[in-house]
Structures are given as C-alpha cells and as structure tokens.
Design a protein around this motif. Sequence first.
Motif, PDB file in Angstrom:
ATOM      1  N   UNK A 153      34.537  60.809  26.811  1.00  0.00           N
ATOM      2  CA  UNK A 153      35.742  60.672  25.998  1.00  0.00           C
ATOM      3  C   UNK A 153      36.283  59.259  26.172  1.00  0.00           C
ATOM      4  N   UNK A 154      36.575  58.599  25.073  1.00  0.00           N
ATOM      5  CA  UNK A 154      37.177  57.264  25.166  1.00  0.00           C
ATOM      6  C   UNK A 154      36.148  56.181  25.411  1.00  0.00           C
ATOM      7  N   UNK A 155      36.409  55.330  26.411  1.00  0.00           N
ATOM      8  CA  UNK A 155      35.539  54.190  26.686  1.00  0.00           C
ATOM      9  C   UNK A 155      34.122  54.625  27.013  1.00  0.00           C
ATOM     10  N   UNK A 156      33.187  53.767  26.714  1.00  0.00           N
ATOM     11  CA  UNK A 156      31.782  54.068  26.988  1.00  0.00           C
ATOM     12  C   UNK A 156      31.428  53.714  28.421  1.00  0.00           C
ATOM     13  N   UNK A 157      30.372  54.302  28.967  1.00  0.00           N
ATOM     14  CA  UNK A 157      29.922  53.922  30.310  1.00  0.00           C
ATOM     15  C   UNK A 157      29.640  52.432  30.448  1.00  0.00           C
ATOM     16  N   UNK A 158      29.114  51.830  29.401  1.00  0.00           N
ATOM     17  CA  UNK A 158      28.821  50.395  29.483  1.00  0.00           C
ATOM     18  C   UNK A 158      30.093  49.571  29.680  1.00  0.00           C
ATOM     19  N   UNK A 159      31.154  49.904  28.921  1.00  0.00           N
ATOM     20  CA  UNK A 159      32.376  49.098  29.003  1.00  0.00           C
ATOM     21  C   UNK A 159      33.129  49.299  30.309  1.00  0.00           C
ATOM     22  N   UNK A 160      33.052  50.506  30.888  1.00  0.00           N
ATOM     23  CA  UNK A 160      33.787  50.783  32.130  1.00  0.00           C
ATOM     24  C   UNK A 160      32.925  50.552  33.365  1.00  0.00           C
ATOM     25  N   UNK A 161      31.808  51.249  33.436  1.00  0.00           N
ATOM     26  CA  UNK A 161      31.001  51.265  34.662  1.00  0.00           C
ATOM     27  C   UNK A 161      30.289  49.942  34.918  1.00  0.00           C
ATOM     28  N   UNK A 162      30.021  49.207  33.875  1.00  0.00           N
ATOM     29  CA  UNK A 162      29.351  47.917  34.055  1.00  0.00           C
ATOM     30  C   UNK A 162      30.274  46.749  33.729  1.00  0.00           C
ATOM     31  N   UNK A 163      30.666  46.617  32.458  1.00  0.00           N
ATOM     32  CA  UNK A 163      31.427  45.450  32.070  1.00  0.00           C
ATOM     33  C   UNK A 163      32.790  45.424  32.744  1.00  0.00           C
ATOM     34  N   UNK A 164      33.436  46.586  32.846  1.00  0.00           N
ATOM     35  CA  UNK A 164      34.729  46.636  33.509  1.00  0.00           C
ATOM     36  C   UNK A 164      34.640  46.274  34.978  1.00  0.00           C
ATOM     37  N   UNK A 165      33.660  46.842  35.671  1.00  0.00           N
ATOM     38  CA  UNK A 165      33.468  46.508  37.092  1.00  0.00           C
ATOM     39  C   UNK A 165      33.161  45.028  37.236  1.00  0.00           C
ATOM     40  N   UNK A 166      32.341  44.509  36.364  1.00  0.00           N
ATOM     41  CA  UNK A 166      31.986  43.084  36.419  1.00  0.00           C
ATOM     42  C   UNK A 166      33.228  42.214  36.211  1.00  0.00           C
ATOM     43  N   UNK A 167      34.097  42.608  35.293  1.00  0.00           N
ATOM     44  CA  UNK A 167      35.335  41.861  35.071  1.00  0.00           C
ATOM     45  C   UNK A 167      36.206  41.839  36.327  1.00  0.00           C
ATOM     46  N   UNK A 168      36.314  42.986  36.979  1.00  0.00           N
ATOM     47  CA  UNK A 168      37.126  43.072  38.188  1.00  0.00           C
ATOM     48  C   UNK A 168      36.507  42.257  39.322  1.00  0.00           C
ATOM     49  N   UNK A 169      35.201  42.282  39.421  1.00  0.00           N
ATOM     50  CA  UNK A 169      34.500  41.489  40.431  1.00  0.00           C
ATOM     51  C   UNK A 169      34.732  39.997  40.193  1.00  0.00           C
ATOM     52  N   UNK A 170      34.669  39.570  38.941  1.00  0.00           N
ATOM     53  CA  UNK A 170      34.891  38.160  38.614  1.00  0.00           C
ATOM     54  C   UNK A 170      36.299  37.720  39.008  1.00  0.00           C
ATOM     55  N   UNK A 171      37.296  38.557  38.722  1.00  0.00           N
ATOM     56  CA  UNK A 171      38.673  38.245  39.108  1.00  0.00           C
ATOM     57  C   UNK A 171      38.819  38.214  40.627  1.00  0.00           C
ATOM     58  N   UNK A 172      38.159  39.149  41.299  1.00  0.00           N
ATOM     59  CA  UNK A 172      38.229  39.208  42.761  1.00  0.00           C
ATOM     60  C   UNK A 172      37.659  37.941  43.387  1.00  0.00           C
ATOM     61  N   UNK A 173      36.545  37.470  42.864  1.00  0.00           N
ATOM     62  CA  UNK A 173      35.911  36.267  43.410  1.00  0.00           C
ATOM     63  C   UNK A 173      36.826  35.053  43.288  1.00  0.00           C
ATOM     64  N   UNK A 174      37.686  35.081  42.298  1.00  0.00           N
ATOM     65  CA  UNK A 174      38.596  33.955  42.056  1.00  0.00           C
ATOM     66  C   UNK A 174      39.820  34.002  42.953  1.00  0.00           C
ATOM     67  N   UNK A 175      40.317  35.201  43.259  1.00  0.00           N
ATOM     68  CA  UNK A 175      41.619  35.304  43.915  1.00  0.00           C
ATOM     69  C   UNK A 175      41.584  35.801  45.361  1.00  0.00           C
ATOM     70  N   UNK A 176      40.531  36.460  45.803  1.00  0.00           N
ATOM     71  CA  UNK A 176      40.525  37.007  47.163  1.00  0.00           C
ATOM     72  C   UNK A 176      40.549  35.898  48.208  1.00  0.00           C
ATOM     73  N   UNK A 177      41.215  36.118  49.351  1.00  0.00           N
ATOM     74  CA  UNK A 177      41.219  35.123  50.429  1.00  0.00           C
ATOM     75  C   UNK A 177      39.859  35.082  51.111  1.00  0.00           C
TER      76      UNK A 177
END
Length: 494
Positions: A153-177
Amino acid sequence: MTDKNRSQWDLCRFLETLTYFEVFPVFNWVQKLIQGRPKENQTIPKGGRIMGVTLVAGATGGVGKRVVQRLAAQGNKVRCLVRDIDKARSILGNDVDLVVGDITKPETLTALVMANVSSIICCTSVRVQPVEGDTPDRAKYNQGVKFYQPEIVGDTPETVEYQGVKNLVTAAAKFLPPSGEKFIFDFTQPSEELKNIWGALDDVVMGGVSASNFQLIENAALFAGNVSTANSGGFASVRTKNFSPPIDLSGYTGVKLRVKGDGQRYKIFLRAESKWDGVGYSCSFDTVANSWIDITIPFADLIPVFRAKVVKDCPPIDPSEICSLQLMLSKFEYDGALNPKFSPGGFALQVESIKAYSQESLPQFVLISSAGVTRPGRPGINLAEEPPAVRLNDQLGGILTWKLKGEDSLRESGIPYTIIRPCALTEEAGGKELIVEQGDNIRGKISREDVAELCVKAIEEPKACNKTFEVKAGENNAKSIDWQQLFSQLQADK
C-alpha cells in the motif's frame, strides 16, 4: 587580633547554592511555597536529554515506537522523523521531539532535521496489508491464525527500502560526528535545558567568597568569575544537577572537552552517585591562553577524591552511572598540594562541547532489514519451505531484493553500522532468549519488543559495529542477556 584575610561571608548565596542543587529538600519546598506553582513548561533537566540526538526513522511503526520508548526511558534525547505530526502525536505522545521529513524526499533531510544527531535507527518499511486470496500454508507461519494475501500500500519497496534508505544514509554521512564520539553537552546548540542544568558551586559552601557563573555565549559556554583565597577559600566551580536517569557511558573510553582557557589548570569531576557530598572522580587539565584545544580524559585516569583528598582503595568509576559533571578552578591539586598554575583573581574558561569518546568505533546507523533478503533466486532454495516474504517476493514488488540493496548502500557508505535482519515479527511479549546467526538461513519469529531492545543496545556496543546478522527468538525467557558476548560471536562484514 583581626584577620586581614577575612571577608564578609554571603549567607544568602550559600542558601541559594544549596537550594539550586536541592541539597535540603525543605529549602526547595519553602521556595516553591513562596514563588507559587511552577509554570507548566518548566521541567527538571535530564542529563541524557543534553546528549547527542538519536534520530529514529519509522518512529510510528511497530518497532519504531518501541525504540523511541526505550531510548526515552534511558534518558537519551530522541528525535522522530515523521510525515504527519498529528498522527505521530497520537501514537508517541506530546513529550517526544518530532520533526517532519520523508526519507523518500532527500530535500526534507535538512541540517535542521540532522542537527546534533549522533546516531540513527532506521525502522522504516513499506506498508503491507492483507487482502482476500489466502494461500493455505501461510497459516503455519502465524500460529494457525488465518492470513490473507499481502499487498503493498502506498510507496513502493524500491522508493522506501532502497532509495529512501540510501537518501537517509547520504544525509547521515554529511552530518554525523566522527565515529566513536557522542555529545554529552553541545554548547554550540543553546537550549533552555543547558541554561537550567548548570549552576555555580563555589567556596561559599565552606565560608569563602569566590564567585563564578556559567553563561551561554555565541557557540560556547563561558565558565568565569573571580577566585579569592580569603577566608581560607580558593575555588570556584560549576556543576550540573543530578541527571535523571544517570547517563550510561559504559561503551566509551572517556570524555573529551573542547575548551579555550586562560593558561590556568582546571579540573573536571564526574560522579557516579547522586549524593551531594560524595566521592567525585577528578582529573586536572591545563589550558593554553586564548587557544582552542581538545582535552582527552580516559575514565582510567580519573582520581577518586573527597574534599580535595584522594580516597584510597576506592573502586574505579562506573561509567554506566554518571550522575553529574563539574568544572573547577582551585588553588589546590590533591592532598594539600598546590595547583602550580593557579592565580587568584579573574578567570575564564570557554567550553564548546563535552563528549564521550571510544577508542573503538561505535555503530552510528542501525538498519532494520529482514531475514531472507538473499534467498529469492538463490540456487537450491525450496520456496515451499520458505516464509511468506520470500515466497511472495515478486508479488510484493521485490521487497526483499530492494531491502538488500538498501543494506548495500549503508555498507558502502563508510558509516559504522549494524544491520539487523529479524525473522517474522510478532506482537508477542518480549524477553525471550535471542538466537543470532549469519548466512541468512534461519527461520522463526521474534517479538517487535525484542527487536527494539536489540536496536538500542547496538548503538552503544562496539562489538556490534559493521556486522549484519539474522535474529529470532528462542523458546525460553532470557533472565539476562550479555550483549557484548552476543555481538562478539558474530563476524564483521567484509
């Protein structure tokens, strides 16, 4: 004969100090009686709330909400990444820090969302709901309860499980100490809690007249004042109120301070008990006038001290029960020895941050994936014996395939991580023994409560760093779990 070095003692300031630190509760009761009821938005500062933030994505889900509850109960500062504030409030309550964002929309993962984030727990998943069209053998994976054919229902596995996780990982790499560090206090991020938790504790408590204060200035805190040796005094300090609950730094090696001083020698104290006049664990450190420097203090170097005297045969500090911190300028070192760099009069110490640090890397990103992610298409797999998620991977938009790609994006990022692959999730009570394996072969079930507990433990345990594993519940209840041993039995990813 009149003592020329005697000055008038300030009784009012003495009582104010005892009241601020709640040494005698009756003082606080009288003060509240005089002042009236406190405003509703006033809260007792909690040490953990000052520490680096743990960002929870998927915070309103079955595992995510339990992760939030556990982190908050331990005194950690939690920030929940949510799409709908009102819905999140109805699930998580009003005492949780909520921020609007969407991992499928990278432009929403801003510096404001990631401010002071030191670790991330990602519990996101696509929504799956049952529709009519059950397959008969699914029931055995749900203890005989009828199950219907699942549908995304709603978002596809590709957009959440892959692309979404990848987006969060990219942000984390930029801001984490840097890996292995966690803020206890970040004075570049001013807040009411920071203002309320530190208070002056000067030699007025023993008849002296030294005076200090603690202010938040631009990008730092300023510990400053005047130290006088009159009335046999000679120290000024600032101390936190007791943390509630105590801060658990058991996964760390020591504390690190970023300071700019005046060339004098200062002390830091950590206390592992809430007593007002108990043992403090101390270490002296030198400053360089008008220069920012990093001070690294291992827990092993802390000296047990009671009223400036070393306490012999005292056990080392217990870093899992840090109740308060204190900064001090004193004419004394320990056991009557003088501070060789002490100078009475005005002083100033700027503090940018106080962090916990570890010589080993700690996981900064915990990702909940799923057991079975490598099985679709694996040679020799008998789909009839596999859990529904594996058998129905194609019908569910390749959900396990995209989860595996999300895992890979985290492994390739360079961020210290833990990837947890739980077997079938249930609403059963937690507290079972946990069985962990690698190789993606186990089948079974596990409570969402136990998965949430596993996430919280992982971010504090170096042995969990850079490991991927599957987990299920055993048959017996666990009296206690040795988390270090549990993670130690696993091989690090290559």
